[in-house]
Design a protein around this motif. Structure first.
Motif, mmCIF file in Angstrom:
data_model
loop_
_atom_site.group_PDB
_atom_site.id
_atom_site.type_symbol
_atom_site.label_atom_id
_atom_site.label_comp_id
_atom_site.label_asym_id
_atom_site.label_seq_id
_atom_site.Cartn_x
_atom_site.Cartn_y
_atom_site.Cartn_z
ATOM 1 N N PRO A 176 0.791 -1.232 0.000
ATOM 2 C CA PRO A 176 0.000 0.000 0.000
ATOM 3 C C PRO A 176 0.825 1.285 0.000
ATOM 4 O O PRO A 176 0.446 2.258 -0.644
ATOM 5 N N LYS A 177 1.943 1.296 0.689
ATOM 6 C CA LYS A 177 2.711 2.542 0.789
ATOM 7 C C LYS A 177 3.406 2.908 -0.514
ATOM 8 O O LYS A 177 3.641 4.081 -0.763
ATOM 9 N N SER A 178 3.702 1.933 -1.347
ATOM 10 C CA SER A 178 4.293 2.283 -2.648
ATOM 11 C C SER A 178 3.239 2.294 -3.749
ATOM 12 O O SER A 178 3.304 3.121 -4.661
ATOM 13 N N ASP A 179 2.246 1.400 -3.666
ATOM 14 C CA ASP A 179 1.225 1.322 -4.714
ATOM 15 C C ASP A 179 0.242 2.487 -4.677
ATOM 16 O O ASP A 179 -0.468 2.721 -5.655
ATOM 17 N N ILE A 180 0.213 3.224 -3.585
ATOM 18 C CA ILE A 180 -0.695 4.364 -3.486
ATOM 19 C C ILE A 180 -0.444 5.369 -4.610
ATOM 20 O O ILE A 180 -1.370 6.020 -5.091
ATOM 21 N N ASN A 181 0.786 5.451 -5.057
ATOM 22 C CA ASN A 181 1.143 6.403 -6.117
ATOM 23 C C ASN A 181 0.534 6.047 -7.467
ATOM 24 O O ASN A 181 0.469 6.887 -8.351
ATOM 25 N N ASN A 182 0.088 4.806 -7.637
ATOM 26 C CA ASN A 182 -0.490 4.354 -8.903
ATOM 27 C C ASN A 182 -2.010 4.504 -8.948
ATOM 28 O O ASN A 182 -2.632 4.134 -9.938
ATOM 29 N N LEU A 183 -2.605 5.030 -7.892
ATOM 30 C CA LEU A 183 -4.055 5.082 -7.786
ATOM 31 C C LEU A 183 -4.615 6.436 -8.231
ATOM 32 O O LEU A 183 -3.913 7.444 -8.234
ATOM 33 N N ALA A 184 -5.900 6.422 -8.556
ATOM 34 C CA ALA A 184 -6.616 7.663 -8.852
ATOM 35 C C ALA A 184 -6.747 8.476 -7.567
ATOM 36 O O ALA A 184 -6.609 7.948 -6.456
ATOM 37 N N ASN A 185 -7.040 9.768 -7.698
ATOM 38 C CA ASN A 185 -7.060 10.680 -6.545
ATOM 39 C C ASN A 185 -7.967 10.215 -5.413
ATOM 40 O O ASN A 185 -7.573 10.238 -4.253
ATOM 41 N N GLU A 186 -9.221 9.823 -5.727
ATOM 42 C CA GLU A 186 -10.137 9.395 -4.664
ATOM 43 C C GLU A 186 -9.610 8.153 -3.951
ATOM 44 O O GLU A 186 -9.664 8.062 -2.725
ATOM 45 N N GLU A 187 -9.073 7.210 -4.724
ATOM 46 C CA GLU A 187 -8.516 5.998 -4.130
ATOM 47 C C GLU A 187 -7.293 6.322 -3.269
ATOM 48 O O GLU A 187 -7.090 5.705 -2.228
ATOM 49 N N LYS A 188 -6.475 7.290 -3.712
ATOM 50 C CA LYS A 188 -5.314 7.714 -2.920
ATOM 51 C C LYS A 188 -5.755 8.247 -1.563
ATOM 52 O O LYS A 188 -5.142 7.947 -0.541
ATOM 53 N N LYS A 189 -6.832 9.042 -1.562
ATOM 54 C CA LYS A 189 -7.331 9.598 -0.297
ATOM 55 C C LYS A 189 -7.789 8.493 0.642
ATOM 56 O O LYS A 189 -7.461 8.501 1.828
ATOM 57 N N VAL A 190 -8.556 7.550 0.108
ATOM 58 C CA VAL A 190 -9.065 6.457 0.943
ATOM 59 C C VAL A 190 -7.911 5.625 1.481
ATOM 60 O O VAL A 190 -7.834 5.360 2.688
ATOM 61 N N LEU A 191 -7.008 5.203 0.600
ATOM 62 C CA LEU A 191 -5.873 4.396 1.051
ATOM 63 C C LEU A 191 -4.975 5.187 1.988
ATOM 64 O O LEU A 191 -4.461 4.640 2.974
ATOM 65 N N GLY A 192 -4.799 6.480 1.732
ATOM 66 C CA GLY A 192 -4.010 7.320 2.635
ATOM 67 C C GLY A 192 -4.599 7.350 4.034
ATOM 68 O O GLY A 192 -3.869 7.242 5.026
ATOM 69 N N ASN A 193 -5.926 7.462 4.122
ATOM 70 C CA ASN A 193 -6.598 7.430 5.434
ATOM 71 C C ASN A 193 -6.386 6.084 6.123
ATOM 72 O O ASN A 193 -6.156 6.026 7.334
ATOM 73 N N ILE A 194 -6.464 5.019 5.351
ATOM 74 C CA ILE A 194 -6.269 3.679 5.915
ATOM 75 C C ILE A 194 -4.844 3.537 6.451
ATOM 76 O O ILE A 194 -4.636 3.079 7.577
ATOM 77 N N ILE A 195 -3.872 3.935 5.643
ATOM 78 C CA ILE A 195 -2.468 3.849 6.072
ATOM 79 C C ILE A 195 -2.228 4.703 7.311
ATOM 80 O O ILE A 195 -1.559 4.263 8.262
ATOM 81 N N ASP A 196 -2.771 5.915 7.329
ATOM 82 C CA ASP A 196 -2.611 6.798 8.495
ATOM 83 C C ASP A 196 -3.191 6.161 9.756
ATOM 84 O O ASP A 196 -2.579 6.220 10.827
ATOM 85 N N THR A 197 -4.368 5.555 9.632
ATOM 86 C CA THR A 197 -4.995 4.908 10.791
ATOM 87 C C THR A 197 -4.153 3.738 11.278
ATOM 88 O O THR A 197 -3.944 3.574 12.485
#
Length: 183
Positions: A36-57
């Motif tokens: 997730p921490k490297s693949d987040i860069n390959n995602l669309a903006n909305e998906e980046k936000k969701v995954l970013g929130n998940i990683i932060d949590t």
């Protein structure tokens, strides 16, 4: 990683429940995400936000050793994953803010996973007989309690959910229903 699926709400609920974290791990099946921490860069903006929130949590709760990501890329892999976790007494969580029908929990229940699903939409009708656990997707406590209940009642609910799906939602039952409607 659609915002309406509320995966970040599931992760937040897991992070806030000491009882749940002492009992289980969390597996997130996300197509196209191995790391997730490297693949987040390959995602669309909305998906980046969701995954970013998940990683932060995950990071802020210190639970990286309890959360696993699986990149499931086919229906075959998904079915095998469901069967694997069903044999281990696991649950399937669908914490969508709203779910029109809910084919995924039907598929999961057919394998023996206990469905812990949103009370908003189709899953509430599918599991209206009590064969699954309905949760309020905007309430972390409801999600966590539902997951714990599903784990504690796995034997009873996995059998009930599989029976419900086989009796009401199999392809043959669906076809019979269509034919009856047409006649």
């Amino acid at each position: 990683l659609d915002k309406k699926k509320n995966v970040d709400g599931l992760v937040a609920a897991f992070s806030k429940s000491k009882a749940l974290r002492n009992t289980a791990s969390l597996v997130l099946c996300i197509r196209g995400v191995d790391d997730p921490k490297s693949d987040i860069n390959n995602l669309a903006n909305e998906e980046k936000k969701v995954l970013g929130n998940i990683i932060d949590t995950i990071d802020s709760s210190g639970m990286s050793s309890q959360v696993y990501f699986l990149n499931i890329s086919s229906q075959f892999e998904l079915a095998a994953t469901y069967r694997y976790f069903a044999r281990r007494g696991s649950v399937f969580a669908l914490t969508s803010l709203y779910e029109p029908f809910g084919l995924a929990p039907i598929e999961a229940a057919a394998t023996g996973l206990v469905p812990v699903v949103t009370k908003n939409g189709g899953p509430a009708d599918i599991f209206s007989d009590g064969s699954g656990i309905l949760i309020d997707p905007i309430c972390s406590k409801s999600i966590a309690n539902g997951l714990i209940e599903g784990l504690n009642r796995h034997s009873e609910l996995s059998n009930a959910a599989a029976k419900r799906v086989n009796e009401k939602f199999s392809w043959s039952k669906t076809a019979e229903s269509y034919i009856a409607t047409i006649d």
